[in-house]
Motif scaffolding. Sequence first.
Motif, PDB file in Angstrom:
ATOM      1  N   ASP A  65       0.953  -1.308   0.095  1.00 42.85           N
ATOM      2  CA  ASP A  65       0.087  -0.098   0.029  1.00 42.85           C
ATOM      3  C   ASP A  65       0.800   1.343  -0.114  1.00 42.85           C
ATOM      4  O   ASP A  65       0.446   2.403  -0.548  1.00 42.85           O
ATOM      5  CB  ASP A  65      -1.110   0.017   1.047  1.00 42.85           C
ATOM      6  N   GLN A  66       2.054   1.294   0.691  1.00 48.89           N
ATOM      7  CA  GLN A  66       3.128   2.309   0.797  1.00 48.89           C
ATOM      8  C   GLN A  66       3.614   2.400  -0.413  1.00 48.89           C
ATOM      9  O   GLN A  66       3.557   3.698  -0.962  1.00 48.89           O
ATOM     10  CB  GLN A  66       3.898   2.253   2.027  1.00 48.89           C
ATOM     11  N   ALA A  67       3.797   1.522  -1.287  1.00 48.06           N
ATOM     12  CA  ALA A  67       4.569   1.652  -2.574  1.00 48.06           C
ATOM     13  C   ALA A  67       3.372   2.042  -3.625  1.00 48.06           C
ATOM     14  O   ALA A  67       3.789   2.983  -4.450  1.00 48.06           O
ATOM     15  CB  ALA A  67       5.020   0.246  -3.165  1.00 48.06           C
ATOM     16  N   LYS A  68       2.417   1.765  -3.616  1.00 48.27           N
ATOM     17  CA  LYS A  68       1.069   2.362  -4.296  1.00 48.27           C
ATOM     18  C   LYS A  68       1.007   3.793  -4.096  1.00 48.27           C
ATOM     19  O   LYS A  68       0.819   4.459  -5.177  1.00 48.27           O
ATOM     20  CB  LYS A  68      -0.298   1.571  -3.933  1.00 48.27           C
ATOM     21  N   ARG A  69       1.073   4.248  -3.030  1.00 47.66           N
ATOM     22  CA  ARG A  69       0.899   5.904  -2.707  1.00 47.66           C
ATOM     23  C   ARG A  69       1.939   6.372  -3.328  1.00 47.66           C
ATOM     24  O   ARG A  69       1.497   7.671  -3.701  1.00 47.66           O
ATOM     25  CB  ARG A  69       0.568   5.834  -1.196  1.00 47.66           C
ATOM     26  N   LEU A  70       3.377   6.038  -3.067  1.00 45.38           N
ATOM     27  CA  LEU A  70       4.335   6.605  -3.736  1.00 45.38           C
ATOM     28  C   LEU A  70       4.172   6.799  -5.160  1.00 45.38           C
ATOM     29  O   LEU A  70       4.580   7.884  -5.836  1.00 45.38           O
ATOM     30  CB  LEU A  70       5.640   5.994  -3.161  1.00 45.38           C
ATOM     31  N   LYS A  71       3.654   5.625  -5.729  1.00 45.75           N
ATOM     32  CA  LYS A  71       3.497   5.697  -7.274  1.00 45.75           C
ATOM     33  C   LYS A  71       2.403   6.638  -7.526  1.00 45.75           C
ATOM     34  O   LYS A  71       2.759   7.593  -8.485  1.00 45.75           O
ATOM     35  CB  LYS A  71       3.115   4.183  -7.608  1.00 45.75           C
ATOM     36  N   GLU A  72       1.535   6.848  -6.931  1.00 45.86           N
ATOM     37  CA  GLU A  72       0.220   7.766  -7.152  1.00 45.86           C
ATOM     38  C   GLU A  72       0.772   9.177  -7.060  1.00 45.86           C
ATOM     39  O   GLU A  72       0.293   9.988  -7.641  1.00 45.86           O
ATOM     40  CB  GLU A  72      -0.774   7.685  -6.235  1.00 45.86           C
ATOM     41  N   ALA A  73       1.720   9.546  -6.085  1.00 44.67           N
ATOM     42  CA  ALA A  73       2.168  10.670  -5.802  1.00 44.67           C
ATOM     43  C   ALA A  73       3.310  11.171  -6.990  1.00 44.67           C
ATOM     44  O   ALA A  73       3.600  12.506  -7.233  1.00 44.67           O
ATOM     45  CB  ALA A  73       3.208  10.961  -4.417  1.00 44.67           C
ATOM     46  N   GLY A  74       3.858  10.308  -7.824  1.00 43.60           N
ATOM     47  CA  GLY A  74       4.479  10.577  -8.756  1.00 43.60           C
ATOM     48  C   GLY A  74       6.038  10.117  -8.883  1.00 43.60           C
ATOM     49  O   GLY A  74       7.172  10.339  -9.671  1.00 43.60           O
ATOM     50  N   LEU A  75       6.336   9.001  -7.993  1.00 38.07           N
ATOM     51  CA  LEU A  75       7.640   8.441  -7.579  1.00 38.07           C
ATOM     52  C   LEU A  75       8.025   7.796  -8.934  1.00 38.07           C
ATOM     53  O   LEU A  75       7.313   6.760  -9.504  1.00 38.07           O
ATOM     54  CB  LEU A  75       7.760   7.505  -6.530  1.00 38.07           C
ATOM     55  N   SER A  76       9.281   8.015  -9.343  1.00 34.08           N
ATOM     56  CA  SER A  76       9.965   7.185 -10.336  1.00 34.08           C
ATOM     57  C   SER A  76      10.419   6.042 -10.214  1.00 34.08           C
ATOM     58  O   SER A  76      10.380   5.031 -11.065  1.00 34.08           O
ATOM     59  CB  SER A  76      10.681   8.311 -11.109  1.00 34.08           C
ATOM     60  N   ALA A  77      11.207   6.043  -9.088  1.00 33.89           N
ATOM     61  CA  ALA A  77      12.186   4.979  -8.821  1.00 33.89           C
ATOM     62  C   ALA A  77      12.442   4.833  -7.186  1.00 33.89           C
ATOM     63  O   ALA A  77      12.024   5.849  -6.677  1.00 33.89           O
ATOM     64  CB  ALA A  77      13.496   4.955  -9.396  1.00 33.89           C
ATOM     65  N   TYR A  78      12.493   3.449  -6.708  1.00 34.92           N
ATOM     66  CA  TYR A  78      12.718   3.468  -5.190  1.00 34.92           C
ATOM     67  C   TYR A  78      14.284   2.539  -5.181  1.00 34.92           C
ATOM     68  O   TYR A  78      14.159   1.605  -5.728  1.00 34.92           O
ATOM     69  CB  TYR A  78      11.717   2.476  -4.709  1.00 34.92           C
ATOM     70  N   ASN A  79      15.068   3.217  -4.144  1.00 33.36           N
ATOM     71  CA  ASN A  79      16.457   2.465  -3.943  1.00 33.36           C
ATOM     72  C   ASN A  79      15.806   1.555  -2.777  1.00 33.36           C
ATOM     73  O   ASN A  79      15.456   2.080  -1.697  1.00 33.36           O
ATOM     74  CB  ASN A  79      17.389   3.634  -3.597  1.00 33.36           C
ATOM     75  N   HIS A  80      16.389   0.321  -2.970  1.00 33.48           N
ATOM     76  CA  HIS A  80      16.427  -0.753  -1.952  1.00 33.48           C
ATOM     77  C   HIS A  80      17.663  -1.697  -2.212  1.00 33.48           C
ATOM     78  O   HIS A  80      17.425  -2.589  -3.072  1.00 33.48           O
ATOM     79  CB  HIS A  80      15.208  -1.394  -1.716  1.00 33.48           C
ATOM     80  N   ASN A  81      18.760  -1.308  -1.766  1.00 30.04           N
ATOM     81  CA  ASN A  81      20.014  -2.139  -2.251  1.00 30.04           C
ATOM     82  C   ASN A  81      19.954  -3.631  -1.572  1.00 30.04           C
ATOM     83  O   ASN A  81      19.502  -3.613  -0.372  1.00 30.04           O
ATOM     84  CB  ASN A  81      21.255  -1.322  -1.851  1.00 30.04           C
ATOM     85  N   LEU A  82      20.426  -4.723  -2.219  1.00 31.48           N
ATOM     86  CA  LEU A  82      20.468  -5.966  -1.663  1.00 31.48           C
ATOM     87  C   LEU A  82      21.803  -6.067  -0.792  1.00 31.48           C
ATOM     88  O   LEU A  82      22.157  -6.835   0.019  1.00 31.48           O
ATOM     89  CB  LEU A  82      20.613  -6.999  -2.683  1.00 31.48           C
TER      90      LEU A  82
END
Length: 390
Positions: free
Chosen positions: A191-208
């Motif tokens: 759900d948090q990822a979906k809201r970030l997408k709706e806000a216009g987020l292009s990319a999310y950094n999460h390194n392994l």
Amino acid sequence: MALRLSLAAARRPVVAAPRVAAASTGAVRGHAVAVDPTPASSSSSSLASDAQSGVRHNWKRAEVQAIYDGPLMETIFRAASVHRLHHDASRIQLCTLMNIKTGGCTEDCKYCSQSSSYKTETKASRLVAIEPVLEAARKAKANGSTRFCMGAAWRDLAGKKSGFEKILKMVSEVRAMDMEVCTTLGMLSPDQAKRLKEAGLSAYNHNLDTSREFYPEVITTRSYDDRLSTIDAVRNAGISVCSGGILGLGEKAEDRVGLIWEVSHMPEHPESFPVNTLVPIEGTPLEGNDPVPVQTVLRTIATARIVLPKSIIRLAAGRHTFSETEQAMAFMAGANAIFTGETMLTTPCTGWDADKAMLDRWGLRGMRSFEDKESVEVPGEAKAEAAVSA
């Protein structure tokens, strides 16, 4: 003598990368366009398309290891050839990273000065107000950065409702500047990822960070699968994945290979793959680690370029420790993005003016934003083709 030279030239093989036509989605060479990946429901057609373009999701770990262990100059040559099949080799994406919430993180990442587990000079602070962030984004854009990244030292967003709302506003406002927007906020729910997408987020950094096998030696407060779950949530929300690793944690060559192999088996390769080198920070468990040799960085970048041909390979933290010539070798090996600006979270960063001067000396230019409609012709290419047709 002239005849001998002509005959030698005639026998010399000519290597030329074919031009890459724009895809039906509007993607064009030289653009950071992979900001709206194919939804998960279309993953099978996406994989079929990848197969047709030479992108593989079935690499064997031994194959990746063989690439990494090969003669370095040959590996760089191969990587440079692959790079030109999928990217405009004259373009480098300029990204600026701002720390919007410093320190106090409950994770125990042994390399990080922002962990509350260690006594470092980094002091915990509250989430930055919106306007200073927007001002920093405006300055970054004015200096040529096309992607603005915001990092918060959090394990996750639990109990941070008001802070998350503020970040959603930041994302929306920066996207309105026609810039690509990236965040790194720890673990996310779908759900948090979906809201970030709706806000216009292009990319999310999460390194392994490293291989699955070595990971427990570096972090114990979050599992490898926790990280993969967040990446899945990001991808399923339609946000581009930015996921790479850190060199110099005490890992072995097979761990660097394991990292690349792991991301190569994702349903979609990461849109960007950061290659960080450890900046040892006093007070952290890894403060005494040795510097990472440039050969290790070049092998990692070249291997990642061959295995992840369409991904943006970002020469990230620790870049300031390498000479200009060493950085140019990294670009030759397939790196096509850098962080530039005043600071980079809690480690040094080369400034815009110095970076633009460096790129100019090597005949490189900043990559266009995905919003930019500038011509994608490679300098001199149109003239060369006209001369040939004449």
